[in-house]
Design an enzyme around this catalytic site. Structure first.
Site, PDB file in Angstrom:
ATOM      1  N   ARG A  37       0.856  -1.178   0.000  1.00  0.00           N
ATOM      2  CA  ARG A  37       0.000   0.000   0.000  1.00  0.00           C
ATOM      3  C   ARG A  37       0.896   1.233   0.000  1.00  0.00           C
ATOM      4  O   ARG A  37       2.000   1.218   0.549  1.00  0.00           O
ATOM      5  CB  ARG A  37      -0.902   0.012   1.240  1.00  0.00           C
ATOM      6  CG  ARG A  37      -1.939   1.138   1.219  1.00  0.00           C
ATOM      7  CD  ARG A  37      -2.769   1.180   2.488  1.00  0.00           C
ATOM      8  NE  ARG A  37      -3.678   2.328   2.467  1.00  0.00           N
ATOM      9  CZ  ARG A  37      -4.387   2.752   3.501  1.00  0.00           C
ATOM     10  NH1 ARG A  37      -4.290   2.127   4.663  1.00  0.00           N
ATOM     11  NH2 ARG A  37      -5.179   3.805   3.397  1.00  0.00           N
ATOM     12  N   HIS A  38       0.436   2.296  -0.633  1.00  0.00           N
ATOM     13  CA  HIS A  38       1.189   3.556  -0.640  1.00  0.00           C
ATOM     14  C   HIS A  38       1.380   4.080   0.776  1.00  0.00           C
ATOM     15  O   HIS A  38       0.739   3.608   1.723  1.00  0.00           O
ATOM     16  CB  HIS A  38       0.450   4.597  -1.484  1.00  0.00           C
ATOM     17  CG  HIS A  38      -0.957   4.833  -0.999  1.00  0.00           C
ATOM     18  ND1 HIS A  38      -1.253   5.585   0.115  1.00  0.00           N
ATOM     19  CD2 HIS A  38      -2.140   4.371  -1.457  1.00  0.00           C
ATOM     20  CE1 HIS A  38      -2.551   5.597   0.312  1.00  0.00           C
ATOM     21  NE2 HIS A  38      -3.119   4.853  -0.623  1.00  0.00           N
ATOM     22  N   ARG A  41      -0.798   9.858   2.681  1.00  0.00           N
ATOM     23  CA  ARG A  41      -1.330  10.775   1.673  1.00  0.00           C
ATOM     24  C   ARG A  41      -2.257  11.791   2.321  1.00  0.00           C
ATOM     25  O   ARG A  41      -2.670  11.625   3.477  1.00  0.00           O
ATOM     26  CB  ARG A  41      -2.123  10.002   0.613  1.00  0.00           C
ATOM     27  CG  ARG A  41      -3.263   9.193   1.191  1.00  0.00           C
ATOM     28  CD  ARG A  41      -4.276   8.797   0.143  1.00  0.00           C
ATOM     29  NE  ARG A  41      -5.262   7.842   0.639  1.00  0.00           N
ATOM     30  CZ  ARG A  41      -6.306   8.152   1.385  1.00  0.00           C
ATOM     31  NH1 ARG A  41      -6.498   9.415   1.776  1.00  0.00           N
ATOM     32  NH2 ARG A  41      -7.163   7.227   1.777  1.00  0.00           N
ATOM     33  N   ARG A 113       0.224   9.088  -5.611  1.00  0.00           N
ATOM     34  CA  ARG A 113       0.614   8.530  -4.308  1.00  0.00           C
ATOM     35  C   ARG A 113       1.306   7.175  -4.436  1.00  0.00           C
ATOM     36  O   ARG A 113       2.169   6.847  -3.623  1.00  0.00           O
ATOM     37  CB  ARG A 113      -0.596   8.436  -3.379  1.00  0.00           C
ATOM     38  CG  ARG A 113      -1.755   7.587  -3.881  1.00  0.00           C
ATOM     39  CD  ARG A 113      -2.948   7.734  -2.937  1.00  0.00           C
ATOM     40  NE  ARG A 113      -4.162   7.048  -3.386  1.00  0.00           N
ATOM     41  CZ  ARG A 113      -5.027   7.558  -4.249  1.00  0.00           C
ATOM     42  NH1 ARG A 113      -4.805   8.742  -4.788  1.00  0.00           N
ATOM     43  NH2 ARG A 113      -6.116   6.886  -4.571  1.00  0.00           N
ATOM     44  N   GLU A 217     -15.865   0.806  -8.531  1.00  0.00           N
ATOM     45  CA  GLU A 217     -15.619   0.124  -7.268  1.00  0.00           C
ATOM     46  C   GLU A 217     -16.944  -0.221  -6.595  1.00  0.00           C
ATOM     47  O   GLU A 217     -17.918   0.531  -6.713  1.00  0.00           O
ATOM     48  CB  GLU A 217     -14.803   1.014  -6.315  1.00  0.00           C
ATOM     49  CG  GLU A 217     -13.315   1.018  -6.556  1.00  0.00           C
ATOM     50  CD  GLU A 217     -12.552   1.637  -5.386  1.00  0.00           C
ATOM     51  OE1 GLU A 217     -13.201   2.072  -4.411  1.00  0.00           O
ATOM     52  OE2 GLU A 217     -11.314   1.662  -5.454  1.00  0.00           O
ATOM     53  N   ASP A 312      -5.088  -0.147  -0.431  1.00  0.00           N
ATOM     54  CA  ASP A 312      -5.628  -1.062   0.567  1.00  0.00           C
ATOM     55  C   ASP A 312      -6.659  -2.007  -0.030  1.00  0.00           C
ATOM     56  O   ASP A 312      -6.740  -3.174   0.352  1.00  0.00           O
ATOM     57  CB  ASP A 312      -6.218  -0.297   1.755  1.00  0.00           C
ATOM     58  CG  ASP A 312      -7.105   0.875   1.344  1.00  0.00           C
ATOM     59  OD1 ASP A 312      -7.398   1.023   0.134  1.00  0.00           O
ATOM     60  OD2 ASP A 312      -7.498   1.650   2.232  1.00  0.00           O
TER      61      ASP A 312
END
Length: 419
Positions: A37-38, A41, A113, A217, A312
């Site tokens: 995961r980044h 942010r 990100r 999504e 995520d």
């Protein structure tokens, strides 16, 4: 007798058992896939929903909506540096030279990100080396790389019906009443625009709506979606290092409060991204990529180390689709924390000529994120060994590679509607 049993139990849990197996002459770490995961942010704010949820003034961020912050860049550099030590300890890469494209391949989703997180990781892990980040530069702004896009690909009415039903059932098993009450109090929700004008005043009893649309999504619209956005901002304020009085306006003072509030965000991800029928659908493009380039090893580049920077939702859906067993992450409130990494490892036993899988969640604690401290052997990232339901592990966290391949093939099968 109690003392003897306690000592035996401690000995069983000692990490040196795993270390001795991994370092034995028979075992060699041959390949690693990291799904990350980044890092930290700025909040992602949709249609000023947060300003309508409270009359309080939200603290200002000096980073664009959804972008990696300067703090996030620096901490991902720290994580990269730590992982270089991890690679060295495991003997995955040569310590005396820079890796080339045949050994390391870094692939990021085409968002600022994720790209910036990948580049920062490389800076920490491979300083002064020409390791590049691959990402799709041919796509329009806001459009996700299909490999990382956690979107519905089945437009059939039967799929939509079953997906909504499964999501609704999962939500019904979540106990979020206390968390909703805490969010309402922190926001002073009864005096918000949403309450006074839109008549959404009670997060506990107001209904949620499941939205399943091809190319988008999965969404939970209503109190759960709203409260998730709110808690996400609080988490990010804490990670970014905002002053205590600016984190949820100084209303969160104990770990218990953080745990309760994050039940909302974890609950949203459980409903939207880990409901099995949904996860199997949205994770399939990513699973196909992982199967091709890690499980089947059909790619020459990155043959030893493949690092993928996503979100995520990617980690949550992949874990659900592959039937990971339930897990807990000590010193964290999120199930898929900022900067956390799902680390798939292929180990080869030279004596038996067989491969084994080991999967670990390696992640920063909430305090490591907030403090941004250097990561060392004395202050390491947290580490939890995971297991797949159909790939039983031994005492050292290893399962047979053949069982892992079967789990992957099962996850990649065409949809099968439940009765």
């Amino acid at each position: 007798m109690k003392k003897i049993l306690t000592l035996c139990f401690i000995f069983i849990l000692m990490p040196s058992v795993s270390y001795s197996l991994e370092k034995s002459q028979d075992y060699e770490l041959t390949q690693v896939l990291i799904l990350s995961r980044h890092n930290v942010r700025a909040p992602i704010i949709y249609e000023n929903i947060l300003t309508r949820a409270t009359n309080k003034a939200w603290p200002i961020w000096h980073t664009n909506n959804g972008n990696l912050t300067t703090k996030g860049r620096q901490f991902e550099i720290n994580i990269g540096s730590y992982f270089r030590s991890w690679f060295d300890r495991k003997g995955l890469l040569r310590q005396d030279k820079c890796p080339d494209s045949k050994n390391v391949y870094v692939y990021a989703n085409n968002q600022q990100r994720t790209i910036a997180s990948a580049q920062s990781f490389i800076t920490g892990a491979f300083p002064d080396c020409l390791v590049k980040t691959f990402y799709r530069s041919d796509m329009s702004e806001g459009e996700f790389d299909p490999i990382f896009a956690s979107v519905i690909t089945d437009n059939s009415e039967e799929f939509k019906r079953q997906a909504k039903s499964a999501m609704t059932e999962k939500l019904a098993h979540l106990d979020l009443a206390e968390a909703y009450k805490q969010v309402s109090m922190i926001l002073d929700f009864k005096n918000s625009t949403l309450c006074k004008k839109d008549k959404l005043c009670d997060l506990v009893s107001y209904p949620n709506t499941m939205i399943i649309s091809a190319g988008k999504e999965p969404l939970v619209f209503g109190p759960l979606g709203l409260a998730t956005n709110v808690v996400d901002v609080f988490d990010l304020q804490y990670y970014e290092g905002f002053a205590t009085n600016d984190v949820a306006w100084g209303t969160i003072s104990t770990p218990e409060q953080w745990k309760t509030l994050n039940k909302i965000k974890n609950g949203y991800h459980a409903v939207a991204f880990t409901t099995k029928i949904v996860a199997s659908n949205i994770a399939k493009p990513l699973l196909k990529y992982i199967n091709l380039h890690f499980v089947q090893r059909r790619k020459i580049e990155g043959s030893k180390l493949l690092i993928m920077f996503g979100h995520d939702s990617n980690i949550a859906s992949v874990m659900s689709a592959l039937d990971f067993a339930p897990y807990q992450l000590p010193e964290q409130y999120e199930k898929t924390p900022i900067g956390g990494k799902l680390v798939f490892q292929r180990w080869h036993n030279k004596k038996t000529n067989k491969d084994y899988l080991k999967v670990e969640y390696i992640y920063p604690s909430v305090n490591q994120l907030r403090n941004g401290t250097a990561l060392t052997l004395n202050n390491p990232l947290k580490q939890v060994t995971l297991s797949l339901k159909n790939c039983p592990i031994d005492g050292n966290g290893f399962c047979h590679w053949d069982d892992f391949e079967k789990s992957m093939q099962q996850a990649l099968k065409d949809k099968v509607f439940v009765d």
